[in-house]
Scaffold this motif. Structure first.
Motif, PDB file in Angstrom:
ATOM      1  N   LEU A 141       0.843  -1.188   0.000  1.00 20.61           N
ATOM      2  CA  LEU A 141       0.000   0.000   0.000  1.00 20.61           C
ATOM      3  C   LEU A 141       0.885   1.247   0.000  1.00 20.61           C
ATOM      4  CD1 LEU A 141      -2.680  -1.036   2.650  1.00 20.61           C
ATOM      5  CD2 LEU A 141      -3.033  -0.849   0.191  1.00 20.61           C
ATOM      6  N   PHE A 142       0.445   2.274  -0.686  1.00 23.61           N
ATOM      7  CA  PHE A 142       1.210   3.520  -0.725  1.00 23.61           C
ATOM      8  C   PHE A 142       1.356   4.113   0.675  1.00 23.61           C
ATOM      9  CE2 PHE A 142       1.786   8.072  -1.363  1.00 23.61           C
ATOM     10  CZ  PHE A 142       2.780   8.100  -2.328  1.00 23.61           C
ATOM     11  N   THR A 143       0.328   3.944   1.498  1.00 21.69           N
ATOM     12  CA  THR A 143       0.348   4.523   2.850  1.00 21.69           C
ATOM     13  C   THR A 143       1.299   3.778   3.779  1.00 21.69           C
ATOM     14  OG1 THR A 143      -1.594   3.165   3.355  1.00 21.69           O
ATOM     15  CG2 THR A 143      -1.984   5.440   2.720  1.00 21.69           C
ATOM     16  N   ASP A 144       1.803   2.608   3.371  1.00 19.52           N
ATOM     17  CA  ASP A 144       2.723   1.851   4.225  1.00 19.52           C
ATOM     18  C   ASP A 144       4.152   2.364   4.156  1.00 19.52           C
ATOM     19  OD1 ASP A 144       0.778   0.212   5.188  1.00 19.52           O
ATOM     20  OD2 ASP A 144       1.122  -1.403   3.747  1.00 19.52           O
ATOM     21  N   PHE A 145       4.449   3.258   3.213  1.00 16.02           N
ATOM     22  CA  PHE A 145       5.843   3.667   3.055  1.00 16.02           C
ATOM     23  C   PHE A 145       6.325   4.545   4.200  1.00 16.02           C
ATOM     24  CE2 PHE A 145       5.494   1.775  -0.989  1.00 16.02           C
ATOM     25  CZ  PHE A 145       6.784   1.494  -1.402  1.00 16.02           C
ATOM     26  N   ASP A 146       5.408   5.282   4.837  1.00 15.70           N
ATOM     27  CA  ASP A 146       5.804   6.025   6.036  1.00 15.70           C
ATOM     28  C   ASP A 146       6.266   5.061   7.121  1.00 15.70           C
ATOM     29  OD1 ASP A 146       5.279   8.440   4.877  1.00 15.70           O
ATOM     30  OD2 ASP A 146       3.210   8.544   5.639  1.00 15.70           O
ATOM     31  N   LYS A 147       5.571   3.935   7.242  1.00 11.51           N
ATOM     32  CA  LYS A 147       5.943   2.930   8.243  1.00 11.51           C
ATOM     33  C   LYS A 147       7.308   2.332   7.910  1.00 11.51           C
ATOM     34  CE  LYS A 147       3.930  -0.996   7.883  1.00 11.51           C
ATOM     35  NZ  LYS A 147       2.876  -2.054   7.867  1.00 11.51           N
ATOM     36  N   GLU A 196       9.752   3.759   6.287  1.00 13.30           N
ATOM     37  CA  GLU A 196      10.808   4.755   6.468  1.00 13.30           C
ATOM     38  C   GLU A 196      11.238   4.880   7.919  1.00 13.30           C
ATOM     39  OE1 GLU A 196       9.326   8.339   4.860  1.00 13.30           O
ATOM     40  OE2 GLU A 196       9.657   7.773   2.764  1.00 13.30           O
ATOM     41  N   ASN A 197      10.335   4.536   8.856  1.00 13.70           N
ATOM     42  CA  ASN A 197      10.627   4.701  10.277  1.00 13.70           C
ATOM     43  C   ASN A 197      11.178   3.433  10.919  1.00 13.70           C
ATOM     44  OD1 ASN A 197       9.675   7.352  10.209  1.00 13.70           O
ATOM     45  ND2 ASN A 197       7.558   6.675  10.534  1.00 13.70           N
ATOM     46  N   ILE A 198      11.583   2.460  10.127  1.00  7.35           N
ATOM     47  CA  ILE A 198      12.164   1.244  10.686  1.00  7.35           C
ATOM     48  C   ILE A 198      13.551   1.561  11.238  1.00  7.35           C
ATOM     49  CG2 ILE A 198      12.983  -1.078  10.139  1.00  7.35           C
ATOM     50  CD1 ILE A 198      10.847  -1.253   8.013  1.00  7.35           C
ATOM     51  N   PRO A 199      13.841   1.228  12.516  1.00  4.23           N
ATOM     52  CA  PRO A 199      15.172   1.534  13.087  1.00  4.23           C
ATOM     53  C   PRO A 199      16.266   0.747  12.387  1.00  4.23           C
ATOM     54  CG  PRO A 199      13.891   0.141  14.572  1.00  4.23           C
ATOM     55  CD  PRO A 199      12.959   0.566  13.481  1.00  4.23           C
ATOM     56  N   ASP A 200      17.468   1.345  12.347  1.00  7.45           N
ATOM     57  CA  ASP A 200      18.607   0.705  11.685  1.00  7.45           C
ATOM     58  C   ASP A 200      19.089  -0.518  12.454  1.00  7.45           C
ATOM     59  OD1 ASP A 200      18.495   2.629   9.731  1.00  7.45           O
ATOM     60  OD2 ASP A 200      19.906   3.956  10.769  1.00  7.45           O
ATOM     61  N   GLU A 201      18.993  -0.488  13.771  1.00  4.75           N
ATOM     62  CA  GLU A 201      19.454  -1.595  14.595  1.00  4.75           C
ATOM     63  C   GLU A 201      18.270  -2.432  15.072  1.00  4.75           C
ATOM     64  OE1 GLU A 201      21.794  -0.179  17.776  1.00  4.75           O
ATOM     65  OE2 GLU A 201      23.323   0.751  16.484  1.00  4.75           O
ATOM     66  N   PHE A 202      18.431  -3.730  14.969  1.00  9.65           N
ATOM     67  CA  PHE A 202      17.372  -4.642  15.406  1.00  9.65           C
ATOM     68  C   PHE A 202      17.331  -4.706  16.930  1.00  9.65           C
ATOM     69  CE2 PHE A 202      16.238  -8.992  16.785  1.00  9.65           C
ATOM     70  CZ  PHE A 202      14.920  -9.009  16.372  1.00  9.65           C
ATOM     71  N   GLN A 203      16.148  -4.584  17.479  1.00  9.75           N
ATOM     72  CA  GLN A 203      15.962  -4.675  18.923  1.00  9.75           C
ATOM     73  C   GLN A 203      15.240  -5.970  19.250  1.00  9.75           C
ATOM     74  OE1 GLN A 203      13.927  -1.161  20.247  1.00  9.75           O
ATOM     75  NE2 GLN A 203      15.654   0.204  19.783  1.00  9.75           N
ATOM     76  N   GLN A 204      15.906  -6.783  20.043  1.00 10.35           N
ATOM     77  CA  GLN A 204      15.330  -8.069  20.418  1.00 10.35           C
ATOM     78  C   GLN A 204      14.081  -7.837  21.270  1.00 10.35           C
ATOM     79  OE1 GLN A 204      16.536 -11.029  19.456  1.00 10.35           O
ATOM     80  NE2 GLN A 204      15.003 -12.251  20.523  1.00 10.35           N
ATOM     81  N   PRO A 205      12.909  -8.393  20.864  1.00  8.91           N
ATOM     82  CA  PRO A 205      11.705  -8.208  21.685  1.00  8.91           C
ATOM     83  C   PRO A 205      11.852  -8.897  23.036  1.00  8.91           C
ATOM     84  CG  PRO A 205      11.298  -9.807  19.939  1.00  8.91           C
ATOM     85  CD  PRO A 205      12.645  -9.206  19.661  1.00  8.91           C
TER      86      PRO A 205
END
Length: 694
Positions: free
Chosen positions: A138-144, A146-155
């Motif tokens: 979806l076009f509206t998913d690109f904001d999401k 773009e905000n993905i952090p560069d470093e993976f955080q273990q849940p």
């Protein structure tokens, strides 16, 4: 300067002197506005523009072949053919580089967000050819993105929640079953154990549910309905196991293995970006797996599940959509096109779908069986002059009966066929035989009810109109047409209920009939009992087939609300009247772990076990008698103690009584004979005349 209004004389309607100030419409200083904008302007607010308007129905498709101007039209035709099934494409854009070659991604705008979401869900990772695989977003998913952090955080791992033994009820040594009861107009819900000789309370709570309750198919959970959603309860003390937020939920449906639950609500927020009418949940985690829009009005259940929870399906306009779990996407990313489809059902034991198609001019109606996931058509049957079809699967999946309502042709007038009435055909598919042969049975009377024997090859039909209602039992034969076993004439019934273990059946006249009940053993068709529960509205067999409950629900009748418990032979064991009794449901049991051979062996040697069971019953009743005697002895001892206290108090007040009666002791008449006169009163008790023979 404020305007001045001249007053008018109320009698002569002429202007009079004096000027009034313009009224002040401002709120007082201490006024508190308790009406929200949502309540006042809800419809307008739902239509207000949103930031995503214009782009929420746009998708981006990456992985598209890069072509020049000479091949662009061919590419566009391929793209349109793939995406047109999800809704009209409003606009499409193919970005090009300086040389006029497409860049390998395109923009497609659909008529609404729902169409765009379905296109993304079904065609994401679609393989166009060996070199090109679509990536749809979806076009509206690109904001999401773009905000993905560069470093993976273990849940962070969540702490384990011990739910206890959710299947504890299966360990009951005497195999007593539980059942739920709602009474007092729905304000009280109780769980009882059907113990002998008296039922015992397992749990009882006020306002446990706001409407009704429902057990999951294997009895693990009890579902209660609330304004904000559904709650599941389980374990020995019926703790809350899971909750699902769905405002205004009205209906629920479990998958056969209890892995998933479907909820429906008619309260839909038009501003929501995702569908809210139908939601599929993961029962263990409580997570939402997928949501759908609903038809208006919905036909419940919207989805029908395969026996193993691997597939679920729904009918669309001339399509049958089969989804697979756990992805919850369309099987093979495309629906099955079935023009004219009216209804379908799953086999209770195999991944086989049965559906029927209505007639269309010169094209006959058709019943088809298809295997999933291969979509192979394993059997078809053409039908003519069809008004309606109903499909009935036998519990073991051995047979499928299609009840066909057919028109009786009268004559043709001006190229139009006139019909004189309706008769019925039963088309019986032998699912376990080679080639799936089909038997036909014709009944030229109105059909009120049909039911398969759950375990066996018999079925029963209630036909005719009062007072000439007949109940006929048939047997399915291999290589031969169904044979009639027994016919009961002039029966006051409109429903038949088979025992879950087969052989025994209850004929019942419910709701608009008197509540007549007949308990029949179909082994020799002996009527074991003919009785009545006046105004009965419901019949419920327990999962073992040992007991059956007849109910008069407050939802159906406002008087004589009660449930009666019967043995499978028709002996009334308990009559329980409850104030505004509403619902009784037996707690289901999971499928037995014993195979057919073991069950057959147990039945064969039942006499060996029956003596042991009878002894246990006698001991249980003996214990009950002992408990009653002990209870009576305690009551007698309590009464004796109370009587002694009162007698002692009475004796202590003797002197005071004599003083108040001026020395008269009424307890000792011998000392006061002079104060009394004896009087004898005689009256006629009975008069008899006896004639003596000479």
């Amino acid at each position: 300067m404020a305007k001045k209004n001249k007053g008018k004389d109320p009698e002569n309607d002429n202007d009079v002197g004096g000027e009034d100030e313009e009224p002040d419409f401002n709120d007082p200083e201490d006024y508190v506005d308790d009406i929200t904008d949502e309540d006042l302007l809800g419809d307008l607010l739902r239509e207000q523009p949103k930031e995503t308007d214009g782009v929420e129905s746009v998708i981006i498709v990456d992985g598209v072949p890069q072509v020049g101007a000479e091949r662009l039209e061919k590419l566009q035709n391929v793209i349109r053919k793939l995406f047109k099934d999800f809704g009209p494409i409003v606009t499409e854009h193919y970005p090009k580089d300086a040389e006029g070659i497409t860049k390998g991604y395109i923009f497609l705008e659909f008529k609404d967000r729902q169409c765009a979401e379905e296109a993304v869900r079904q065609l994401n990772t679609h393989k166009l050819d060996k070199q090109h695989t679509f990536q749809c977003n979806l076009f509206t998913d690109f904001d999401k993105f773009e905000n993905i952090p560069d470093e993976f955080q273990q849940p962070k791992p969540q702490p384990y929640k011990d739910l206890g033994n959710l299947s504890y009820y299966l360990l009951e040594e005497n195999c007593f079953d539980q059942f739920s009861v709602i009474y007092e107009g729905g304000t009280t819900t109780a769980i009882y154990l059907n113990s002998v000789p008296e039922v015992t309370v397992v749990a009882k709570r006020e306002r446990w549910t706001e409407t009704y309750v429902r057990w999951s198919p294997r009895g693990t959970y009890l579902a209660t309905f609330h304004l904000k959603g559904i709650a599941l309860w389980g374990g020995e003390d019926f703790r809350q196991v899971q909750k699902f937020s769905h405002n205004g939920v009205q209906f629920i449906d479990f998958s056969p293995c209890e892995k998933y639950m479907v909820t429906f609500s008619s309260q839909v927020d038009a501003r929501a970006e995702e569908p809210q009418s139908i939601i599929i949940w993961d029962v263990l985690t409580g997570q939402k797996r997928r949501s759908f829009n609903a038809e208006r009005p919905p036909v419940w259940p919207v989805f029908k599940w395969s026996h193993d929870d691997k597939y679920f399906a729904r009918i669309g306009e001339d399509v049958l959509s089969v989804y697979e779990t756990p992805s919850f996407g369309l099987l093979d990313m495309k629906s099955i096109k079935v023009p004219g489809i009216r209804d379908f059902s799953w086999s209770p034991t195999d991944t086989v779908l049965a559906y029927w198609i209505a007639e269309d001019k010169d094209v006959p109606a058709k019943v088809s069986l298809i295997a999933i996931p291969s979509r192979e058509e394993v059997r078809t049957k053409n039908l003519f002059s069809v008004a309606d079809c109903k499909m009935h699967w036998q519990k073991c999946g051995d047979y499928l009966c299609v009840k066909v309502a057919r028109y009786v042709k009268a004559k043709r007038e001006k190229n139009e066929i006139k019909y004189a009435g309706i008769y019925y055909n039963f088309e019986i598919f032998h699912m376990r035989d080679k080639g799936i042969p089909v038997d036909s049975l014709e009944i030229k009377e109105n059909i009120q009810a049909f039911a398969w024997e759950p375990i066996g090859n018999k079925f029963g039909i209630i036909s005719g109109e009062p007072p000439s209602v007949a109940v006929t039992f048939f047997q399915v034969n291999k290589g031969l047409a169904p044979s009639e076993l027994k016919k009961f004439e002039k029966r006051a019934c409109n429903n038949l209920f088979w025992s879950p273990q087969g052989q025994f059946v209850v004929l019942a006249g419910l709701r608009n009939l008197s509540g007549a009940l007949e308990f029949i053993d179909t082994k020799d068709f002996q009527v074991m009992a003919a009785t009545e529960h006046f105004m009965a509205t419901d019949i419920e067999w327990d999962p073992t087939g040992r007991y059956v409950a007849s109910c008069v629900s407050w939802w159906g009748h406002k008087v004589d609300n009660a449930y009666w418990l019967w043995s499978f032979q028709g002996k009334c064991l308990k009559r329980q009247a409850l104030e505004r009794f509403c619902q009784l449901l037996w707690r289901p049991r999971p499928p037995a772990l014993l195979n057919a051979a073991h069950i057959k062996d147990i039945k064969k040697n039942m006499k060996k076990y029956s003596a042991q069971f009878e002894l246990q019953d006698k001991m249980r009743f003996s214990k009950a008698s002992k408990d009653i005697i002990e209870k009576r002895q305690k009551l007698m001892a309590s009464f004796t103690e109370y009587r002694e206290k009162v007698t002692e108090k009475y004796n202590s007040m003797k002197e005071a009584r004599i003083e108040l009666r001026e020395g008269l002791d009424s307890e000792n008449l011998a000392d006061n004979e002079g104060d009394y006169e004896d009087e004898t009163v005689e009256f006629l008790v009975k008069k008899e005349i006896i004639v003596l023979d000479d």
